[in-house]
Design an enzyme around this catalytic site. Sequence first.
Site, PDB file in Angstrom:
ATOM      1  N   THR A  68       0.751  -1.307  -0.295  1.00 32.28           N
ATOM      2  CA  THR A  68       0.030   0.167  -0.113  1.00 32.28           C
ATOM      3  C   THR A  68       0.913   1.324   0.008  1.00 32.28           C
ATOM      4  O   THR A  68       0.794   2.233  -0.559  1.00 32.28           O
ATOM      5  CB  THR A  68      -0.881   0.137   1.099  1.00 32.28           C
ATOM      6  OG1 THR A  68      -1.588  -1.014   1.354  1.00 32.28           O
ATOM      7  CG2 THR A  68      -1.839   1.139   1.135  1.00 32.28           C
TER       8      THR A  68
ATOM      9  N   TYR B  56     -13.244  -5.215  -2.109  1.00 30.71           N
ATOM     10  CA  TYR B  56     -14.376  -4.895  -2.893  1.00 30.71           C
ATOM     11  C   TYR B  56     -15.505  -5.961  -2.859  1.00 30.71           C
ATOM     12  O   TYR B  56     -16.547  -5.954  -2.585  1.00 30.71           O
ATOM     13  CB  TYR B  56     -14.234  -4.270  -4.070  1.00 30.71           C
ATOM     14  CG  TYR B  56     -15.281  -3.810  -4.882  1.00 30.71           C
ATOM     15  CD1 TYR B  56     -16.050  -2.477  -4.144  1.00 30.71           C
ATOM     16  CD2 TYR B  56     -16.187  -4.311  -5.632  1.00 30.71           C
ATOM     17  CE1 TYR B  56     -17.328  -1.977  -4.927  1.00 30.71           C
ATOM     18  CE2 TYR B  56     -17.184  -3.878  -6.290  1.00 30.71           C
ATOM     19  CZ  TYR B  56     -17.891  -2.881  -5.924  1.00 30.71           C
ATOM     20  OH  TYR B  56     -19.271  -2.392  -6.372  1.00 30.71           O
TER      21      TYR B  56
ATOM     22  N   TYR C 258      -2.645 -10.437   4.136  1.00 34.01           N
ATOM     23  CA  TYR C 258      -2.499  -9.054   4.537  1.00 34.01           C
ATOM     24  C   TYR C 258      -3.815  -8.899   4.962  1.00 34.01           C
ATOM     25  O   TYR C 258      -4.909  -8.869   3.997  1.00 34.01           O
ATOM     26  CB  TYR C 258      -2.083  -8.338   3.508  1.00 34.01           C
ATOM     27  CG  TYR C 258      -1.986  -6.806   4.053  1.00 34.01           C
ATOM     28  CD1 TYR C 258      -2.007  -6.257   5.097  1.00 34.01           C
ATOM     29  CD2 TYR C 258      -1.798  -5.817   2.845  1.00 34.01           C
ATOM     30  CE1 TYR C 258      -2.085  -4.965   5.276  1.00 34.01           C
ATOM     31  CE2 TYR C 258      -1.801  -4.550   3.042  1.00 34.01           C
ATOM     32  CZ  TYR C 258      -1.983  -4.129   4.541  1.00 34.01           C
ATOM     33  OH  TYR C 258      -1.815  -2.618   4.582  1.00 34.01           O
TER      34      TYR C 258
ATOM     35  N   ARG D 243      -9.374  -1.102   4.624  1.00 37.56           N
ATOM     36  CA  ARG D 243      -9.091  -0.569   3.206  1.00 37.56           C
ATOM     37  C   ARG D 243      -9.680  -1.795   2.451  1.00 37.56           C
ATOM     38  O   ARG D 243     -10.105  -1.486   1.251  1.00 37.56           O
ATOM     39  CB  ARG D 243      -7.593  -0.993   2.848  1.00 37.56           C
ATOM     40  CG  ARG D 243      -6.864   0.302   3.142  1.00 37.56           C
ATOM     41  CD  ARG D 243      -5.357   0.446   2.569  1.00 37.56           C
ATOM     42  NE  ARG D 243      -4.551   1.614   3.072  1.00 37.56           N
ATOM     43  CZ  ARG D 243      -4.622   2.534   2.517  1.00 37.56           C
ATOM     44  NH1 ARG D 243      -4.860   2.957   1.211  1.00 37.56           N
ATOM     45  NH2 ARG D 243      -3.893   3.612   2.585  1.00 37.56           N
TER      46      ARG D 243
ATOM     47  N   LYS E 145      -0.147 -10.496   8.214  1.00 41.68           N
ATOM     48  CA  LYS E 145       0.000  -9.127   8.359  1.00 41.68           C
ATOM     49  C   LYS E 145      -1.213  -8.652   8.843  1.00 41.68           C
ATOM     50  O   LYS E 145      -2.122  -8.424   8.428  1.00 41.68           O
ATOM     51  CB  LYS E 145       0.635  -8.217   7.315  1.00 41.68           C
ATOM     52  CG  LYS E 145       0.821  -6.784   7.534  1.00 41.68           C
ATOM     53  CD  LYS E 145       1.013  -6.015   6.337  1.00 41.68           C
ATOM     54  CE  LYS E 145       1.025  -4.376   6.505  1.00 41.68           C
ATOM     55  NZ  LYS E 145       1.341  -3.834   5.263  1.00 41.68           N
TER      56      LYS E 145
ATOM     57  N   ILE F 232       5.428  -5.137   9.502  1.00 47.83           N
ATOM     58  CA  ILE F 232       5.382  -4.293   8.245  1.00 47.83           C
ATOM     59  C   ILE F 232       5.077  -3.023   8.509  1.00 47.83           C
ATOM     60  O   ILE F 232       3.879  -2.746   8.649  1.00 47.83           O
ATOM     61  CB  ILE F 232       4.812  -5.452   7.346  1.00 47.83           C
ATOM     62  CG1 ILE F 232       5.296  -6.626   7.166  1.00 47.83           C
ATOM     63  CG2 ILE F 232       4.900  -4.518   5.960  1.00 47.83           C
ATOM     64  CD1 ILE F 232       4.583  -7.585   6.231  1.00 47.83           C
TER      65      ILE F 232
END
Length: 293
Positions: free
Chosen positions: A44, A107, A133, A138, A162, A204
């Site tokens: 990202t 999404y 992740y 997000r 993560k 991270i």
Amino acid sequence: MELRGAFTALSTPFKDGEVDESTYRDFIEWQIEQGIDGLVPCGTTGEAATMSHEEQGRVIKICVEQTKGRVPVIAGAGSNSTKEAIELTKMAKNAGADATLQITPYYNKPTPGGLVAHFKAIAQAAPLPMVIYNVPGRTGLNCLPSTLKLIKDAVPEAVAVKEATGNLTQGAEVLELCGRDFMLLSGDDFTALPLLAVGGVGVISVISNIMPKVMSGMCKAFFDKDHEKALELSLKMAPVNRAMFMETNPIPVKTSLAMMGIFKDAQFRLPIVPLQDENKPKLKAVLKTAGLL
């Protein structure tokens, strides 16, 4: 493979709208000199969402080439399209990455069964250790510990998560269900130290773009059982952490890299735009107080 310590989610420098390879190589070298434990290109923070697949493959290859095996490289290769994630993972594998970072599909919000099928398809097409992740802020999807257990059991390549929920209870439950051999990495700088305390093995990080020595030092102090020093370094980073999210990541951190002279300037690709003028003096003040300017 063992993933332990501080891994920088690398910001990507641009010049005239293209990847600035020279600056990127220098940045990677500086990160390693500062003692970072590993590097994550095309996450990202690296603005991978605005890159073509060809660019992503090139950025990963540059990182692997420059790193020369001195620290692990976990390449961002995820997508909400399984087909695209497979293509990106193949590129990362061909470039020589040690592992990939695989975001949960955003999404489309797949079911737990869909998540298992997604990661299994990637692993079968391009076998490489993967870090799942989980960033619901997000993606709109929280990959719960029970789902991670399903993924771990079905996909041997899934070796770590993560965890970017900021939820310590959830982080602890991941280890409870998945076992200590499944590596728990913080994806949220604010909770990096607390997550280590519940069994995490590293982070991270966004802030390690500008404070790699401090973040890796905090992790090392914790592993050395010097908890007082780890806390001291965590508190040192706290005000800078807040500044890194005064606007959408990676706007503040890339602006900071430019202010510090590590990047020539802070160029972004739409829909990301430069830091608002009223926030520039605030960011500069925080960096000065932290001794970064």
